[in-house]
Write a protein that holds these residues in place. Structure first.
Motif, mmCIF file in Angstrom:
data_model
loop_
_atom_site.group_PDB
_atom_site.id
_atom_site.type_symbol
_atom_site.label_atom_id
_atom_site.label_comp_id
_atom_site.label_asym_id
_atom_site.label_seq_id
_atom_site.Cartn_x
_atom_site.Cartn_y
_atom_site.Cartn_z
ATOM 1 N N VAL A 607 0.844 -1.190 0.000
ATOM 2 C CA VAL A 607 0.000 0.000 0.000
ATOM 3 C C VAL A 607 0.881 1.242 0.000
ATOM 4 O O VAL A 607 1.815 1.345 0.786
ATOM 5 C CB VAL A 607 -0.908 0.014 1.249
ATOM 6 C CG1 VAL A 607 -1.860 1.182 1.186
ATOM 7 C CG2 VAL A 607 -1.638 -1.303 1.367
ATOM 8 N N ALA A 608 0.576 2.155 -0.884
ATOM 9 C CA ALA A 608 1.384 3.365 -1.002
ATOM 10 C C ALA A 608 1.477 4.066 0.344
ATOM 11 O O ALA A 608 0.487 4.236 1.037
ATOM 12 C CB ALA A 608 0.772 4.302 -2.029
ATOM 13 N N GLY A 609 2.677 4.457 0.683
ATOM 14 C CA GLY A 609 2.854 5.245 1.889
ATOM 15 C C GLY A 609 3.017 4.450 3.161
ATOM 16 O O GLY A 609 3.251 5.029 4.222
ATOM 17 N N SER A 610 2.884 3.112 3.120
ATOM 18 C CA SER A 610 2.970 2.366 4.373
ATOM 19 C C SER A 610 4.395 2.412 4.904
ATOM 20 O O SER A 610 5.360 2.509 4.152
ATOM 21 C CB SER A 610 2.505 0.929 4.177
ATOM 22 O OG SER A 610 3.428 0.251 3.364
ATOM 23 N N HIS A 611 4.518 2.329 6.214
ATOM 24 C CA HIS A 611 5.805 2.572 6.857
ATOM 25 C C HIS A 611 6.471 1.302 7.355
ATOM 26 O O HIS A 611 5.857 0.240 7.440
ATOM 27 C CB HIS A 611 5.616 3.566 7.999
ATOM 28 C CG HIS A 611 5.278 4.932 7.509
ATOM 29 N ND1 HIS A 611 3.999 5.300 7.159
ATOM 30 C CD2 HIS A 611 6.060 6.010 7.280
ATOM 31 C CE1 HIS A 611 4.005 6.547 6.734
ATOM 32 N NE2 HIS A 611 5.235 7.004 6.801
ATOM 33 N N PHE A 612 7.733 1.468 7.704
ATOM 34 C CA PHE A 612 8.532 0.353 8.195
ATOM 35 C C PHE A 612 9.016 0.628 9.614
ATOM 36 O O PHE A 612 9.076 -0.242 10.453
ATOM 37 C CB PHE A 612 9.722 0.150 7.254
ATOM 38 C CG PHE A 612 10.601 -1.011 7.630
ATOM 39 C CD1 PHE A 612 10.093 -2.303 7.655
ATOM 40 C CD2 PHE A 612 11.950 -0.811 7.941
ATOM 41 C CE1 PHE A 612 10.912 -3.379 8.001
ATOM 42 C CE2 PHE A 612 12.760 -1.895 8.279
ATOM 43 C CZ PHE A 612 12.239 -3.169 8.309
#
Ligand SMILES: Cc1cc2nc3c(=O)[nH]c(=O)nc-3n(C[C@H](O)[C@H](O)[C@H](O)COP(=O)(O)OP(=O)(O)OC[C@H]3O[C@@H](n4cnc5c(N)ncnc54)[C@H](O)[C@@H]3O)c2cc1C
Ligand code: FES
Ligand code: FES
Lengths: 765, 181, 293
Positions: A607-612
């Motif tokens: 998903v665009a923008g998902s973080h780590f």
């Protein structure tokens, strides 16, 4: 501060930019003057929505002292800007969509003349219906604000089956949360000087959070190559996200080129209010169900964001809100739908917290209401649903494992009990006409721009001819203490003295690409860069020392003031000073290490923008409600933050306290009111931000520095996290004090007064 | 009529000007300015003392605060004629040979971030401590209530004030000892 | 707002009369093209909002009669005479005022912030008709000395606030605050409600004075309110209702209603009239109860 840091010794460290700031000696970019400098002013629209019939600048041009007037006709390149896509006209041609839209700009000998000239520019408008709410914008047949319609962006996420989840639920809470338009209210309004340079080049001295991005956008507008544009962007008198997008730069540049003189523009507060970005107002409708034991089963969310007239970072902010819908909780069934909607209500854009603050208010509000219905302690209810270290991220993506959620919740739980004891000890707290309550909330907040977004980082280390270890980063100092962060990490890594180093930031001619100083990423990226560069740099330094002295490299190391012999560390002086080492830098020999890499993202981010990488915070507040007036005062605030090791304790604490106060304002008083497209509060006399009286005299910050085993990602930024969970904590505290649930910000004393109005059974005397 | 008028009132096409005399940071200054020109512009533009900032220009933020005859004022609300014959102290005039103890305290305690409110804030602290050597919490708040800071949440500022009080009191004791000798 | 810099093409002319008569004459000479100015704090905010600055400003700052604080008996009653040019900071800090007009000390402390108070005058605060000192002075039954070109007239503040703009040209010379009766000293209260804890425009400001017998009978009462968007007022009717009655929960509940009925306020973008009435009534009644509650 409860801060058990390995870097304690730096506690007393003075920020490199400190002396200039406390003596008034430091020049902000709005303080600069240049020979032959003119003053620029921008004509903004008087209408929130209209067609432009004509613009006549003849009279203005004739006013003595006026040196240049520009309109859309004078934009050589693309007449548009916007970080994601350039849908905002630099100078409007046929249509205005908000009261900050620019129609013309004037450069004159004095600001007074420029202002008078604006008054002489005649604009004929044909008014269009004002779309002053998202509801109106979404009505079928509503006038279209942009060719593609009134919806800027849609985002969504779903997992499991929410209807199933609700079926199985024992309690369900449905609520709509309404959060306001907040103004950044940086003390230095937008401004700077744009200087034409020989050969068609220009230098832009104006605050921004991403110099290279400004350079790119300006190049497109001015139709001159990026290499001919130099952006100098530090220091800044605050930004908080608000100066990331272009503001006065294109007008200053157009005028400077037209008049061939330096042009200064420094917006007044009123101009800043009109044109500037704000935090997105959102209406968030949430339905959440939980079983008897307090496990959340289903969570259905609809977000409608009022993004105003243009895109800027609106789509990314909505994505962020959608991602953080479930925060640090495990929820098996979810369905989220988000809409970012164009209106004529100013322009909403980037603001510290980036959509997280809005969604967290809704999520934590649901948690409180569910806990209450289930008769479970609200912190315990959170614990029951909390994510564990190796759980996937909120969008199902793999993330860096972290125990942060548990840590901050535990920390705040402890302090909650302590406070309960305190409350019981003090007998006289229940003074008349006052109701008191305590509340808490937690949050999980992604760092970096997220998957699928260009998020480059990098830096450069070099050894200069005058014997300095020079670090260069393309980040900006907006007050967050970045210089101090860089200095601290350098001193740590190279065991040197502050006089041994020099730092360059915020000048596109001198620094490498590092990405934006946003999204809590700068500190983290400085650390990562130095990790990547330090070994190579160190060994080059030692090699040079070997060359200069003949001493074998393996007997030497870097230390205070220069190169030291490993076995002679006690002998008060360096073996070879950095200055002497520098003299070995003959001819073509140089030491310079550069790195560039991308902000770490999840290996399976779909998903665009998902973080780590995520940081966590828990907040506990105490409030005092005046039952005669409904006014709320926050009397205590404590935040526990899990964001990895603390780099600069003073900076860390400052970010959390400052963020806390800003969020307190958001919760209790700040509301940039727009009626029919027009701002009602245009200065600090009606747009009120917290004063020293409004914040608790002592705020507590607890840093949980521990990272999960094997976590190699070092310190996370804390620029945003301190603002995120404050509002729901205050709302919970108000509920505990008065029994009044808050679902709208800023908290309305009127509403509370209606609720508590002369409490039944109570007597005047 | 025995009325002192600062400038000619008969409508004249010339910009009206007055000869202004004042002391700024210990230096005597003479300027020719419009009588209603604001002190903040005079300081920043004519005298190039840009340490004094502005943010609201209506007395609502304190970033422009300076001392006029030892009193804290908002330089955006002082007109040239009102400053005539006065003594002004700005942030640039605070440090003499070394930093003022208040300035040091701001450095040591992190009383600033972006620093834009800092000059006005420090002038307000100075005015506060001139008045109350050992202010109470309430007095500290009242003294700084006209100075907005968006960055720090005031925590660092409060610690800086407390540290400044300590520093100043210690200096005083040292001074007293010196005098005894 | 036009940031005019120090060149200021349109600077007004500033007149500095040394006495009341000269000031008055200047005002007559220029009529609507001139305005009196004291500290100028309010006027400058008006100009910033787009209200035009007149071509002539008549500064009152050199006029001796308008300065100083003295205690003097008038008609046998001890009064404190506060020159109209007295700054709000002096009102806040002056030891004499703290004793003889404590509500003024409190009110001054609630207005703006120290830097503004160093320039803002008590005269300007009253003459602009929306000042937060007015309810306090009404509660203390203050009078004003006004210069009408020929002589100085004494007017009760409670009459002054009802006068129309015909008195606009009058110069406020000083304020007279009668000494509180030391023997039967009653209860004073002052409360300003803003949108934040300090340095806020007033949503509403209330003040009052209430003197009761040992049996809790109200012997003397004055109640007042104002706000940054509501003109100051005395609650004459409520005062009449309460006077002579014994304080009780029922009486005060009734007072809540009469205050709401009598209060003259508007809804503004930030607060509703209903809220202002409810909060004012609560604050006033809690003030009356005071320590007795
Ligand atoms: C930042 C800020 C915050 C403020 N906050 C508050 C607040 O909280 N509460 C509040 O009450 N006010 C507030 N004010 C308004 C104002 O500062 C005060 O009311 C102040 O007391 C006005 O005094 P001045 O001497 O500056 O008046 P000026 O601005 O000089 O004059 C105000 C008006 O009174 C007239 N005037 C002045 N003196 C006399 C006189 N002696 N005789 C006849 N007419 C006269 C002038 O012609 C003018 O119309 C605030 C102002 C600012 C700038
Ligand atoms: S600029 Fe003077 S107080 Fe804000
Ligand atoms: S330090 Fe930025 S406003 Fe105070």
């Amino acid at each position: 501060m409860l801060m058990n840091t390995s870097l304690k010794e730096w506690k007393g460290k003075i920020r490199p930019d400190g002396p200039g700031k406390v003596t008034g000696g430091i020049k902000y970019l709005t303080d600069l003057t240049f020979p032959n400098m003119l003053y620029g002013k921008i004509l903004r629209s008087s209408e929130p929505h209209a067609e432009i019939v004509s613009i006549s600048t003849d009279l203005a041009r004739k006013l003595p002292g006026v040196r240049a007037v520009v309109t859309y006709k004078d934009v050589p390149g693309l007449n548009g800007y916007g970080i994601i896509f350039p849908d905002q006209p630099v100078l409007c041609k046929d249509k205005v969509r908000y009261v900050g839209d620019a129609l013309a700009a004037v450069a004159a000998d004095t600001e007074e003349i420029a202002e008078k000239a604006l008054g002489l520019i005649e604009v004929n408008y044909r008014r269009l219906p004002v779309i002053d709410s998202t509801e109106k914008a979404l009505e079928p047949g509503a006038p279209l604000l942009h060719p593609d319609g009134n919806i800027l962006h849609r985002a969504g996420y779903s997992i499991g089956n929410v209807e199933d989840g609700f079926q199985k639920s024992f309690v369900i809470i449905e609520e709509t949360y309404d959060v306001p338009r907040q103004m950044h209210a940086y003390m230095e309004t937008e401004g700077g000087v744009i200087v034409p340079e020989p050969g068609g080049k220009i230098t832009v001295y104006a605050g921004t959070q991403h110099g290279f991005k400004d350079r790119f956008q300006l190049s497109r507008i001015l139709n001159i190559p990026e290499k001919d544009i130099r952006i100098v962007s530090s220091p800044m008198g605050g930004s908080f996200g608000g100066k990331d997008e272009l503001n006065i730069q294109p007008y200053g540049a157009l005028l400077a080129l037209a008049a061939n003189c330096p042009v200064k523009i420094h917006q007044s507060r009123q101009e800043s209010v009109k044109a500037g970005l704000k935090r997105h107002p959102m209406k968030i409708t949430v339905k959440t169900g939980a079983d008897k034991n307090g496990k959340i089963l289903a969570h259905k969310v609809k977000i409608i964001a009022d993004t105003g007239a243009y895109a800027t970072l609106g789509p990314a902010i909505l994505d962020f809100a959608v991602e953080h819908v479930s925060g640090p909780y495990k929820i098996p069934n979810m369905e989220t739908e988000g809409l970012s909607v164009f209106t004529n209500n100013g322009v909403a854009g980037e603001f510290r917290g980036f959509g997280g603050n809005q969604i967290t208010f809704a999520l934590e509000g649901q948690m409180d209401r569910l806990a209450e219905k289930l008769q479970i302690d609200y912190l315990e209810f959170r614990r029951l649903n909390l994510r564990e270290a190796e759980d996937p991220g909120p969008l199902g993506q793999r993330i860096a494992p972290t125990n942060g959620a548990t840590h901050v919740l535990e920390a705040i739980q402890k302090s909650f009990f302590k406070r309960a004891d305190l409350r019981n000890e003090k007998g006289d707290l229940n003074e008349r006409w006052k109701a008191r309550g305590t509340g808490a909330a937690i949050t999980m907040h992604g760092g970096g721009l997220g998957a699928g977004r260009m998020d480059p980082a990098g830096g450069r280390l070099s050894f200069t001819k005058d014997g300095k270890i020079a670090a260069a980063f393309g980040f900006e100092e907006c007050g967050q203490g970045l210089l101090s962060v860089i200095e601290t990490i350098l001193l740590e890594e190279f065991n040197c003295l502050d006089k041994d180093i020099s730092i360059v930031i915020g000048d596109t001619d001198l620094v490498p690409v590092s990405g934006s100083s946003t999204a809590s990423r700068a500190t983290s990226m400085v650390w990562h860069s130095l990790q990547k560069m330090k070994d190579s740099f160190r060994s080059q330094m030692i090699d040079l020392a070997e060359l200069a002295t003949g001493t074998p490299a393996n007997r030497m190391e870097m230390g205070p003031g220069g190169i030291w012999l490993k076995d002679a560390q006690q002998s008060g002086e360096a073996y070879l000073s950095f200055a002497d080492l520098a003299s070995a830098l003959v001819q073509d020999r140089s030491i310079s290490v550069q790195t560039s890499f991308d902000f770490p993202v999840s290996p399976d981010a779909t998903v665009a923008g998902s973080h780590f990488l995520y940081a966590f915070a828990a907040v506990i507040v105490e409030v005092e409600v005046d039952i005669l007036t409904g006014r709320v005062k926050v009397t205590g605030m404590e935040q526990a933050v899990s964001a990895g090791p603390v780099v600069s304790p003073m900076g860390y604490r400052g970010q959390i306290e400052g963020g806390g106060a800003m969020a307190l304002g958001y919760t209790l008083m700040e509301h940039s009111i727009i009626e029919k497209g027009i701002y009602l509060n245009d200065n600090f006399d009606t747009y009120l931000i917290p004063t020293i009286f409004d914040v608790p005299f002592e705020m507590i910050t607890e840093a949980v520095e521990e990272l999960y085993e094997g976590d190699e990602f070092g310190p996370r930024g804390v620029g945003e996290i301190g603002t995120v969970a404050v509002a729901p904590a205050i709302a919970q505290a108000i509920y505990n004090a008065t029994g009044c649930w808050i679902n709208k910000l800023p908290v309305s004393p009127e509403l509370i007064l209606e609720k508590v109005s002369f409490m039944e059974g109570d007597k005047w005397m | 009529m025995d009325v002192k008028k600062v400038i000619m009132a008969t409508p004249s096409p010339q910009p009206v000007k007055i000869e202004l005399e004042l002391e700024v940071n210990g230096f005597h200054r003479q300027l020719t300015v419009a009588p209603a020109a604001r002190l903040v512009d005079l300081l920043r533009e004519d005298l190039e003392l840009t340490g004094t900032k502005f943010s609201c220009e209506v007395g609502r933020c304190g970033t422009c605060a300076v001392h006029m005859d030892n009193k804290l004022v908002n330089s955006c609300l002082v007109m040239a004629y009102q400053a005539n014959g006065t003594s002004i102290c700005t942030i640039e005039g605070l440090a003499e040979r070394s930093l003022d103890p208040i300035q040091s305290a701001f450095l040591e305690e992190g009383g600033f971030q972006c620093g834009y409110c800092t000059p006005g804030m420090i002038m307000a602290v100075k005015a506060l401590l001139n008045y109350h050597a050992n202010p109470t919490e309430e007095q500290i708040k009242e003294g700084l209530s006209g100075n907005l800071c968006r960055c720090t949440g005031y925590g660092g500022i409060i610690r800086a004030v407390q540290r400044a009080i300590k520093n100043l009191n210690e200096n005083e004791i040292e001074g007293a000892v010196g005098w005894k000798k | 707002m036009i940031r005019q810099g120090t060149v200021m093409i349109d600077s007004p002319a500033i007149w500095m009369p040394e006495n009341l008569a000269d000031a008055w004459q200047l005002k007559h000479r220029f009529g609507p093209d001139a305005q009196y100015i004291a500290g100028g704090t309010l006027m400058q905010t008006h100009w910033q909002k787009g209200i035009e600055c007149p071509a002539n400003l008549i500064s009152l700052e050199r006029i001796k009669e308008m300065q100083g604080i003295i205690k003097s008996p008038i008609h046998g009653q001890a009064v404190t005479r506060i020159g109209a040019l007295t700054s709000l900071d002096v009102c806040r800090q002056h030891s004499e005022i703290a004793v003889s007009a404590p509500l003024l000390t409190e009110a001054a402390g609630s207005i703006a912030a120290p830097a503004v108070r160093n320039k803002a005058t008590i005269g300007g605060n009253i003459a602009n008709r929306f000042g937060d000192s007015i309810p306090a002075l009404l509660a203390m039954d203050a009078s004003l000395a006004l210069f009408d070109g020929k002589e100085i007239l004494l007017t009760l503040l409670s009459d002054y606030i009802r006068m129309e703009s015909s008195i606009k040209n009058l110069i406020l010379v000083y304020v007279l605050v009668p000494e509180t009766d030391g023997v039967n000293n009653g209860q004073y209260f002052y409360k300003k409600l803003g949108h934040r804890e300090a340095f806020s425009p007033s949503i509403l400001t209330v003040a009052g004075y209430c003197r009761t017998s040992e049996q809790n009978e109200i012997l003397e009462i004055r109640l007042a309110a104002s706000g940054s968007t509501s003109p100051p007022q005395r609650f004459i009717h409520t005062e009449q209702v309460l006077n002579g009655c014994i304080l009780s929960h029922e009486l005060l509940t009734k007072a809540i209603q009469t205050i709401k009925d009598e209060m003259n306020v508007n809804t503004d973008p930030f607060s509703s009239a209903g809220y202002k009435k409810a909060a004012a009534a609560n604050l006033i009644v809690s003030g009356i109860v005071g320590k007795a509650g």
